[in-house]
Enzyme design. Structure first.
Site, PDB file in Angstrom:
ATOM      1  N   TRP A 125       0.827  -1.221   0.000  1.00 55.95           N
ATOM      2  CA  TRP A 125       0.000   0.000   0.000  1.00 55.95           C
ATOM      3  C   TRP A 125       0.851   1.257   0.000  1.00 55.95           C
ATOM      4  O   TRP A 125       0.379   2.340  -0.335  1.00 55.95           O
ATOM      5  CB  TRP A 125      -0.960   0.000   1.182  1.00 55.95           C
ATOM      6  CG  TRP A 125      -0.319   0.236   2.530  1.00 55.95           C
ATOM      7  CD1 TRP A 125       0.802  -0.349   3.010  1.00 55.95           C
ATOM      8  CD2 TRP A 125      -0.759   1.136   3.548  1.00 55.95           C
ATOM      9  NE1 TRP A 125       1.085   0.096   4.270  1.00 55.95           N
ATOM     10  CE2 TRP A 125       0.146   1.010   4.630  1.00 55.95           C
ATOM     11  CE3 TRP A 125      -1.822   2.014   3.661  1.00 55.95           C
ATOM     12  CZ2 TRP A 125       0.010   1.743   5.811  1.00 55.95           C
ATOM     13  CZ3 TRP A 125      -1.950   2.747   4.843  1.00 55.95           C
ATOM     14  CH2 TRP A 125      -1.042   2.609   5.896  1.00 55.95           C
ATOM     15  N   ASP A 126       2.123   1.105   0.387  1.00 55.86           N
ATOM     16  CA  ASP A 126       3.061   2.223   0.389  1.00 55.86           C
ATOM     17  C   ASP A 126       2.945   3.062  -0.877  1.00 55.86           C
ATOM     18  O   ASP A 126       3.014   4.292  -0.830  1.00 55.86           O
ATOM     19  CB  ASP A 126       4.506   1.709   0.454  1.00 55.86           C
ATOM     20  CG  ASP A 126       4.789   0.811   1.635  1.00 55.86           C
ATOM     21  OD1 ASP A 126       3.904   0.016   1.997  1.00 55.86           O
ATOM     22  OD2 ASP A 126       5.912   0.872   2.168  1.00 55.86           O
ATOM     23  N   GLU A 128       0.133  -2.621  12.543  1.00 56.53           N
ATOM     24  CA  GLU A 128       0.208  -4.090  12.438  1.00 56.53           C
ATOM     25  C   GLU A 128       0.548  -4.766  13.762  1.00 56.53           C
ATOM     26  O   GLU A 128       0.573  -5.995  13.833  1.00 56.53           O
ATOM     27  CB  GLU A 128       1.233  -4.477  11.372  1.00 56.53           C
ATOM     28  CG  GLU A 128       0.790  -4.086   9.965  1.00 56.53           C
ATOM     29  CD  GLU A 128       1.926  -4.118   8.953  1.00 56.53           C
ATOM     30  OE1 GLU A 128       3.040  -3.658   9.308  1.00 56.53           O
ATOM     31  OE2 GLU A 128       1.705  -4.585   7.824  1.00 56.53           O
ATOM     32  N   GLN A 187       2.417   2.388  14.074  1.00 59.44           N
ATOM     33  CA  GLN A 187       2.514   3.524  13.163  1.00 59.44           C
ATOM     34  C   GLN A 187       1.196   4.266  13.138  1.00 59.44           C
ATOM     35  O   GLN A 187       0.189   3.790  13.639  1.00 59.44           O
ATOM     36  CB  GLN A 187       2.860   3.035  11.766  1.00 59.44           C
ATOM     37  CG  GLN A 187       1.765   2.201  11.125  1.00 59.44           C
ATOM     38  CD  GLN A 187       2.288   1.411   9.933  1.00 59.44           C
ATOM     39  OE1 GLN A 187       2.696   0.266  10.094  1.00 59.44           O
ATOM     40  NE2 GLN A 187       2.298   2.030   8.782  1.00 59.44           N
TER      41      GLN A 187
END
Lengths: 766, 766
Positions: free
Chosen positions: A327-328, A469, A584
């Site tokens: 997805w980055d 995550e 994150q």
């Protein structure tokens, strides 16, 4: 000064880091910033975009080509190699303005000669299959040297060997290496022409590990010898017929063109790139270099030449993370390309169209409908992510993780990327040619995943993993649910438009076999999908159901519980798993993406709540905190996060291992994040199909920020200072473009410059 | 012979095991089978049913009373203690016919005397607060002994100390200890009268650890001395006013009644128990003793005297598993009581009515409606199960497990227990007084938990843990979904009946505030809840969604991966978690519970598929494999599983530790499972409101199996041989009872005996 990255001296501990830091590339291939004499032990790599291979049941990963740059010198029977020789001086340099890697090393030989060796190379932006490398050597005494130059076939592989049956040959003096990949039998060919030096004895030696020419050089004191290598790389995926013939032809033609001419063509393209993409920071040289370096990293991996590859999470810096596209790309790299090189953005999004069938297969594998995009996408779109992605450091056993199974937001991210591309470019053709189908299939997937609670009259998304995550398999992750609703709403809106404008496509997409949702179903879930709202007292959005019930500890306390530095903090038994510490930005990323939906006080409350709870275990995280801090008018909160993001590949301070898994390499998402933090954050840029908005918020140290953007085919120069904003249309004709600066509407005509004073006044001039 | 459990010799390694093996008790309290001279280091315990305490944030667990049995002898200045003295002979014995524990030890003193010490005690079945202990000692030489006898206040606690401010006193020669629990201030009092011996010097000594009398005994060679202790135990939960006064009165009255009279009353009740509950096996003495021993274990913990306590997973053998009540009770112990002592079954199920509010609180805590019963239930019905129930042996860290959060089948198990009770007893009063409310609230809970998939037109149960706890957080666990459907269907049926028969109650239960499901909703989900069907080729029911995708390895291979013998095989990183190896019967338990819904070939296919994949990490597992093997006509497959179940507390071979957690103690669920395997399995007994079914399937070694059952208030003698089945009604009057033996209907009138030849003929005689 702001265009050169330079390191003096040689430190063997930094070889790996420098390999990433001094990368060159052109989107077709990436060339690690290793030295000429290095071999696979020092992680040399020429990584080929979109070429993947799997050996047995090991991880599938990108293929590194045989290294045509291999060059060694010997004096007095000993090698002149920074790893072993006596080095008086060593400099490694990257010219990011022109994409040129160089090194200069001064060796002292056993017989007391001082030998200066220079190498300068570039991966041609003009000819994507070409690497050109120029060398010079001179000595302060007469001396005889042996030059050994050729192709190193001992390739660095993590889960290899990927190349088999490598054949070496010399075709009228052009050395070649031709091999096949194990899985698909893709041909990988390297050919190189050597021009110069004034040769003495010369021999060609081939072994199982490569082919080299050995040339005796008689060096006279003060008289340099020079030579150039023209290295051409092709694979059978290039659809050029015979890859070997193409490579031979390519290197021969390059030699015919000559170094200077090739360099000029290369430099011209770099100049164009910077003209489109440069961001100027005034008042902060360090930030200026770091940001330009971040942009450089994006430019060398941009798939300008192919719509069938996208950008992997570690760019083209090797095989880390399986060379997979995460997805980055959509969430952290796409904005840069969208605003500065929309054609590259188009290629990146077309990659998702080409991998739609892989996404359908993944959805079906898990019993869902529509398209569930791969968490780790390679060439076919099938998921390269394994169920055991990490090794438990305490037991040495593979650890079950749920990256692959549960990060359903990936399909939303893809749909979001397509929609952003469409909004900013107005490229309807793109929608009709596949973009709409991707969005619609993602919406169908979400419908099949969601479950309904009749009494609550709402749909929910259970058992997902959000961006954070460290907390796998949660229910109603706020980020996921908002992104899903966004995807469903855009699908409805898009389909309603298609019904008018492309009824045939609309009819085709909404055909509804039994068990497949149609317009009614998607419309209903778009209205009734639950999204967690900000708490009425604290304004905090709970990251997922029952997040607030987790142990609320400080990051410091968490770290004190770590027993082994490489242990994974998430997973079944991780120390973060049962706490509120997150990997994150998650809710805060939501605040950025949906900045118009949340009041500043809500954004601030969430920033302040989650910031101390964020471990930033992902390089994607700091830029998001920078973005939202700027958005709420706290640029000096944002600044350290911007710096951390922009310098990640310069300092090499990022995480290198998770468990025993090497995760080094470059960080294009952070590179993109640095651009976002500067332009979208401090610059406050935001655009949609109607208007371009600017809400600048410069950090204290910056006196000005200037950049260019492309919106719907037209370019604009933007210059922001503490006092005013200057917008200049670079278009010759076309419609006016609406701007909204600090809330005030301004219309900018082609060729016009508008000046907006940040105390509130707008004036337009020529 | 088949009524005595006996061990000769003393082995310090077996102290803990013997404490469980030689247990006595009466449902009010359990008395571990430790020796008179033992103290908390040897895990002495008088565990009080239903009395719980929590210290700080440590685990809440049952309270052990001060030990009124403490008795020590000294000769020549040294203690006569099996742990330290010279022991010539030592025998420990349990008479399971009469619930009497005894020991005889022959010591050799330093001066060469041979001293024989006998102790015999029982926890009175007649007077629930009373323990009686008779002693005798004699010597082969004249010798002076010191007897030290009293109350040991140094109580064995796992997460204690639970008793505070213990006060010791002597009231006209009666020693007392009175303390309070930490959490709720429950008074716990022990009083003891000493009768005999012929005392010499005598002193009473109280310290912080207890109160004792020291008595000098002048023993003449060959002339035994005897004495008796009458120990009375009360708590303030007993609602007797002043617990101290009650205990004093109790011990004084007991002394007045005298040993023989108390023993006789105790024995009479044991006789009645056995008359109701004995199972006779002919042809297999070992199995006979093991089965009777299992029944004994159930009888000593049966809550005959209270409807506010149920049976914990380790009975009354200490504080293991927090003295909590699990699904074990309904699923593995209830059938024994239901068929042999329905009044105890009633108490057990009333406990669930009394704890309904706790179950409602748990449901609400997790955001659900209705009643979510505690995985580990104590006095209030709130869940004592912690989120970190196990310690990771590799890191020493608490491990997050999902026993508490996700085992939703517990509410189904409770509802099932109530319905079974109702079916077999016809006790409508019970339903009206709370049973119906419990079932209805469990159905409402299931509705709120389930989610609906509109296109599939079905409800599913996501994110649950089934009986196989090695696989947590799975979707659509077959056992759970079948049990849930069963619960929902019985709720519908019951409510339909109530609508006719008790309209006021029906109206009250089905009142439907917004967000609460009513009859329509429960009816719909009962019809549309998804249950996994047997595979059309293999006939195997997949244990949960994607179970078949897990690694398919042998148990042997799994065990070879174990690095530390106590490591937990489930949880986030357990070695079983990612494989098809399961902890215990799951689908196979389903095959037992819904035996009429599955064809024999399906039951056999599932038995054969899951049997090699079952680790039997729970003592609940083997009996289920025995039950289903008998059901499919393979009694010799069943037999080893029956034996394993029936001998678990005799051999002491069960798991003693998970991680660093001690899980020893008795295994009432296995004890109940042994009865089930014998009577429901080999006997093939099954009953509902209409008829009693018998499908016998005796193991090769057994020539006959005989037992008694109670159905709807009437008792029957059943005797099964290889040739025939004899059913004798013990009722004097009342209706006929329908039997179905091997599929053939037989009606048995009060007082009548029916004989059914297993080759097919029925004849009825007087």
């Amino acid at each position: 000064m702001s265009w050169i990255v330079r390191e003096e001296g040689f430190d063997p501990k930094r070889i790996t880091n420098h390999g990433s830091k001094f990368m060159t590339g052109n989107g077709y291939m990436g060339c690690r910033g290793t030295l000429d004499e290095f071999s696979k032990e020092q992680l040399t790599a020429v990584t080929l975009a979109g070429v993947y291979d799997q050996v047995g049941t090991k991880w599938r990963e990108p293929v590194n080509a045989p290294n045509g740059l291999r060059t060694r010198l010997y004096a007095d029977g000993a090698e002149l190699n920074v790893l072993s020789a006596s080095v008086e001086k060593h400099v490694q340099e990257l010219d990011i303005a022109r994409g040129i890697h160089s090194r200069e090393t001064v060796y002292l030989t056993g017989s007391g000669a001082r030998i200066t060796f220079r190498s300068e190379r570039f991966v041609s932006m003009d000819q994507l299959h070409l690497i050109v490398n120029r060398f010079s050597v001179h000595s302060d005494k007469d001396i005889s040297l042996t030059l050994e130059t050729g192709i190193d076939g001992a390739v660095w592989d993590i889960n290899g060997p990927h190349l088999k049956e490598t054949q070496y040959a010399s075709h009228e003096g052009i050395l070649t290496a031709a091999a096949s990949t194990q899985e698909l039998g893709i041909r990988v060919v390297v050919a190189e022409c050597l021009e110069g030096p004034q040769a003495g004895d010369q021999e060609i030696v081939a072994s199982e590990n490569g082919i080299v020419q050995r040339i005796q050089l008689s060096l006279q004191a003060g008289a340099p010898q020079e030579w150039v290598k023209y290295v051409s790389v092709y694979t059978s995926l290039d659809e050029v017929g015979d890859a070997l013939a193409a490579a031979l032809f390519g290197s021969r033609q390059a030699q015919a063109a000559g170094y200077e001419s090739l360099l000029k063509a290369h430099e011209e393209i770099w100049e164009q790139h910077w003209a489109l993409s440069d961001v100027v920071i005034e008042g902060d040289d360090e930030a200026q270099l770091a940001l330009r370096y971040s942009i450089y990293q994006l430019l060398i991996i941009a798939p300008a030449g192919s719509e069938k590859v996208s950008i992997p999470a570690r760019g083209l810096s090797g095989q880390v993370y399986k060379g997979a596209v995460f997805w980055d790309t959509e969430m952290f790299m796409l904005p840069f390309f969208l605003y500065t090189q929309p054609q590259v953005a188009r290629n990146i999004m077309l990659y998702r169209k080409h991998t739609l069938d892989g996404a359908r297969r993944k959805a079906a594998e898990y019993g869902f409908g529509g398209a569930y995009y791969a968490w780790e996408s390679q060439d076919s779109g099938d998921d390269a992510c394994t169920l055991f992605n990490i090794t438990d450091v305490f037991t040495g056993r593979p650890m079950r993780t749920y990256f692959r199974d549960k990060q359903i937001h990936i399909s939303c991210d893809v749909a979001h990327g397509i929609w952003e591309y469409y909004k900013l470019t107005g490229d309807t053709r793109f929608l009709l040619d596949g973009g709409a189908e991707v969005i619609w299939e993602c919406a169908r997937f979400l419908y099949s995943y969601a479950c309904y609670y009749p009494l609550k009259e709402r749909y929910e998304l259970l058992d997902v993993t959000g961006p954070d995550e460290y907390h796998e398999r949660v229910h109603n992750n706020a980020f996921t649910n908002y992104m899903a609703r966004h995807t469903l709403r855009m699908a409805v809106r898009m389909m309603d438009e298609l019904a008018e404008q492309a009824p045939a496509l609309h009819a085709e997409l909404t055909r509804q076999p039994k068990g497949v949702p149609g317009m009614n179903e998607i419309r209903e879930i778009a209205e009734r999908l639950y999204v967690p709202e900000p708490d009425e007292h604290t304004a905090v959005i709970e990251q997922f159901d029952r997040y607030h019930q987790l142990e609320d500890i400080s990051l410091q306390e968490l770290k004190s519980r770590i027993l082994q530095s490489n242990e994974y903090l998430g997973g079944g038994n991780g120390v973060a798993t049962t706490t509120q510490i997150i990997k994150q930005a998650d809710v805060v990323l939501l605040m950025h993406l949906f900045k118009d939906e949340f009041a500043p006080a809500i954004k601030k409350a969430n920033w302040e709540f989650y910031e101390p709870r964020t471990e930033h275990g992902s390089s994607l995280s700091p830029c998001v905190y920078a973005l939202v801090a700027s958005d709420i008018g706290m640029p000096d909160w944002a600044y350290p996060y911007f710096k951390r993001t922009a310098t990640i590949d310069l300092t090499g301070d990022s995480k290198q291992y998770v468990g025993d898994l090497y995760i080094g390499g470059t960080h294009p998402a952070a590179n993109g994040g640095a651009w976002m933090a500067a332009v979208l954050g401090f610059g406050g840029l935001q655009a949609d199909e109607k208007e371009v908005r600017l809400n600048p918020s410069l950090p204290t140290a910056w006196s000005a920020l200037a950049f260019k953007i492309h919106v719907r085919g037209h370019a604009f120069d933007i210059r922001i200072t503490k006092e005013d904003v200057l917008v200049t249309s670079l278009a010759a004709d076309g419609p006016e473009q609406a701007f909204r600066i600090q809330g005030s509407a301004v219309s900018v005509s082609p060729g016009q410059t508008a000046m907006f004073s940040l105390n509130g006044r707008v004036s337009a001039g020529s």
